[in-house]
Enzyme design. Structure first.
Site, PDB file in Angstrom:
ATOM      1  N   PHE A 129       3.856  -1.465  -1.368  1.00  0.00           N
ATOM      2  CA  PHE A 129       4.737  -1.579  -0.199  1.00  0.00           C
ATOM      3  C   PHE A 129       3.985  -1.421   1.116  1.00  0.00           C
ATOM      4  CE2 PHE A 129       5.671   2.278   2.218  1.00  0.00           C
ATOM      5  CZ  PHE A 129       4.929   3.217   1.529  1.00  0.00           C
ATOM      6  N   LYS A 130       2.768  -0.850   1.080  1.00  0.00           N
ATOM      7  CA  LYS A 130       2.035  -0.660   2.333  1.00  0.00           C
ATOM      8  C   LYS A 130       1.755  -1.982   3.031  1.00  0.00           C
ATOM      9  CE  LYS A 130       0.251   3.920   1.435  1.00  0.00           C
ATOM     10  NZ  LYS A 130       0.792   4.134   0.062  1.00  0.00           N
ATOM     11  N   ASP A 131       1.710  -3.083   2.266  1.00  0.00           N
ATOM     12  CA  ASP A 131       1.525  -4.401   2.882  1.00  0.00           C
ATOM     13  C   ASP A 131       2.663  -4.737   3.849  1.00  0.00           C
ATOM     14  OD1 ASP A 131      -0.807  -5.032   1.430  1.00  0.00           O
ATOM     15  OD2 ASP A 131       0.351  -5.854  -0.238  1.00  0.00           O
TER      16      ASP A 131
ATOM     17  N   MET B 243       1.487  -3.018   7.026  1.00  0.00           N
ATOM     18  CA  MET B 243       0.095  -3.244   7.398  1.00  0.00           C
ATOM     19  C   MET B 243      -0.148  -4.696   7.811  1.00  0.00           C
ATOM     20  SD  MET B 243      -2.251  -0.821   7.402  1.00  0.00           S
ATOM     21  CE  MET B 243      -2.576   0.222   5.993  1.00  0.00           C
TER      22      MET B 243
END
Ligand SMILES: *Cc1c(COP(=O)(O)O)cnc(C)c1O
Length: 482
Positions: free
Chosen positions: A123-125, A128
């Site tokens: 989920f960091k994408d 980011m």
């Protein structure tokens, strides 16, 4: 939009200035002076929007210093089906964050919001990728360069590299412990051939990498000259970008105004669920925000008892949901600030106690009552056995393989179901990243998205570095030319 620091007062910075910074000058975290509000009519009008245009609507409430046409171009460039292409069969990729109903449990729908379809399968994408485009835009406008220095044991580093690769004005120097990441994670990062990405494999452990980053950041003269920045999880723009998918999740889970939805969030640094808290403060009809932890249960302990007791590194367990192995949740201060009615004096006193006594205790205070009441928080913890059992159960019952972090979320969500209120669990990674536990649970390899077939065989680009601050500093200086 005016901003303030959790440790002080209003700060003069605009969104674009905060974007490139970390902590506020007084050591606090940035928050808006007032959360923008969203009306029920506005929400209904947003049902027909694409993810990119929904992101534009929400972000424009926080970054009024970026011209609307530019901001819309940034969200449309970021949230495309090409970038978020790793969804699995049965998921609708056109939504960027597909919502899948698993089944009826406890008199309500148990649902999964897919946030892991970006380039690094986590989920960091979601945040980011936007940050990469916003950095390039803001640096270009200011005529500046930025050299991002970070340490990673896997997830954050790869999300940062995939977001910043090929971006003008940006270089990434990412430290990782040499030969200590999984073959998949190593391949994911080291196979990048972009000239602005530098993988530095340090002969040491993750803590050594973090210590080097700290030492470099503490050399203020070097830091300023080399234009060193970070992309850690306290970055305000990352939190704001994450607010968007709570709105999208609510829109996908409801059919009309005022309907309540609960979210369950696999948590570590409290960045993800902090965004849920902000969405709720903006008026999104969220019933409960359920914080799920693994064996590293600082946050669960706090939400159950009111006692916040940070752990030492030696008390932090290495678990099979490693991205939640955190002993001190860096975004937690943002929620506590709101809980204390934005009283910076009270907040400073509590966090002084964290420094001096290792924590604070709100049990028996009116604030503790407000956490579950007014703020809607609940929590639970999950162990390796729970994770394995949940992965098996979801595979057998619903025919879906979930990753270990999402399994923690499902396990805890099931303890907080209420009839008629959809429970949306945030899927924070795809199972391909955590093959060992999937094999243990299911006896076979997890499905791997096509783009990752054979990734371990690609040529790798990295430098092995001694565990030595001065050598790392020299390497960076030698490649920035500053
Ligand atoms: C980072 C991460 C988390 C924890 O998110 P926080 O914002 O730190 O609470 C959970 N799951 C996965 C897969 C992650 O990468």
């Amino acid at each position: 939009m005016k901003y303030q620091s959790t440790r002080g007062h209003e700060v003069p910075q605009t969104f674009s200035e905060i974007l490139l910074g970390g902590l506020a000058p007084d050591g606090g975290l940035y928050l808006p002076v007032k959360y923008p509000q969203v009306t029920a009519d506005e929400l209904e009008a947003w049902r027909k929007l694409s993810y990119a245009d929904l992101a534009f609507e929400i972000l424009s409430k926080f970054c009024d210093d970026i011209p609307a046409a530019d901001l819309r171009a940034l969200t449309r460039k970021t949230y495309t089906a090409e970038v978020y292409c790793n969804a699995r069969a049965g998921d609708n990729t056109a939504d960027i964050t597909p919502l899948r109903t698993l089944g009826e449990e406890g008199g309500t729908k148990l649902q999964l919001l897919g946030l892991s379809n970006g380039p690094t399968l986590a989920f960091k994408d979601m945040a980011m990728q936007l940050l990469g485009n916003m950095f390039e835009y803001a640096l270009g406008r200011a005529g500046l360069e930025l050299n991002i220095l970070g340490a990673t044991s896997g997830d954050t580093g790869s999300a940062a590299e995939y977001a910043m690769r090929g971006k003008r004005g940006i270089r990434v120097f990412m430290l990782s412990p040499h030969r200590k990441m999984s073959a998949f994670q190593t391949a994911q990062m080291f196979s990048l051939q972009d000239p602005n990405i530098f993988n530095l494999a340090v002969e040491g452990v993750f803590d050594d990498c973090q210590d080097i980053v700290k030492a470099v950041s503490n050399d203020l003269e070097y830091k300023a000259r080399q234009r060193i920045g970070t992309v850690n999880s306290i970055n305000w723009a990352r939190v704001v970008a994450q607010v968007v998918y709570y709105f999208k999740g609510w829109l996908l889970a409801t059919s009309g105004p005022g309907q309540k939805v609960s979210f369950c969030v696999p948590s570590g640094n409290f960045g993800n669920v902090c965004a849920g808290h902000i969405a709720r403060m903006m008026g999104l009809p969220i019933d409960k925000l359920v914080v799920a932890t693994n064996e590293n249960d600082v946050l669960d302990e706090f939400f159950r008892t009111g006692a916040y007791r940070v752990r030492k590194s030696a008390e932090t367990y290495h678990t099979s949901s490693p991205s939640m192995d955190i002993s001190k949740a860096s975004n937690f201060e943002r929620f506590i600030f709101d809980l204390l009615g934005q009283d910076a004096g009270k907040l400073a006193a509590l966090f002084r106690d964290v420094e001096e006594k290792g924590g604070f205790d709100l049990s028996g205070t009116p604030e503790f009552e407000r956490i579950r009441g007014e703020f809607g928080f609940a929590s639970g913890r999950s162990t390796h056995e729970d994770r394995v059992a949940t992965i098996r159960d979801l595979s057998a019952r619903y025919g879906i393989t979930i990753d270990t972090h999402t399994a923690d979320g499902i396990k805890v969500a099931r303890e907080h179901l209420s009839a008629g209120v959809p429970m949306v669990v945030l899927e924070t990674a795809l199972p391909a990243k955590f093959a060992d536990t999937i094999r243990e649970a299911l006896g076979h390899e997890p499905e791997r998205p096509a783009a990752f077939e054979g990734i371990e065989k690609l040529p790798q680009r990295f430098e092995v570095m001694a565990n030595d601050v001065s050598q790392i500093k020299a390497f960076i200086a030698g490649h920035t030319g500053l």
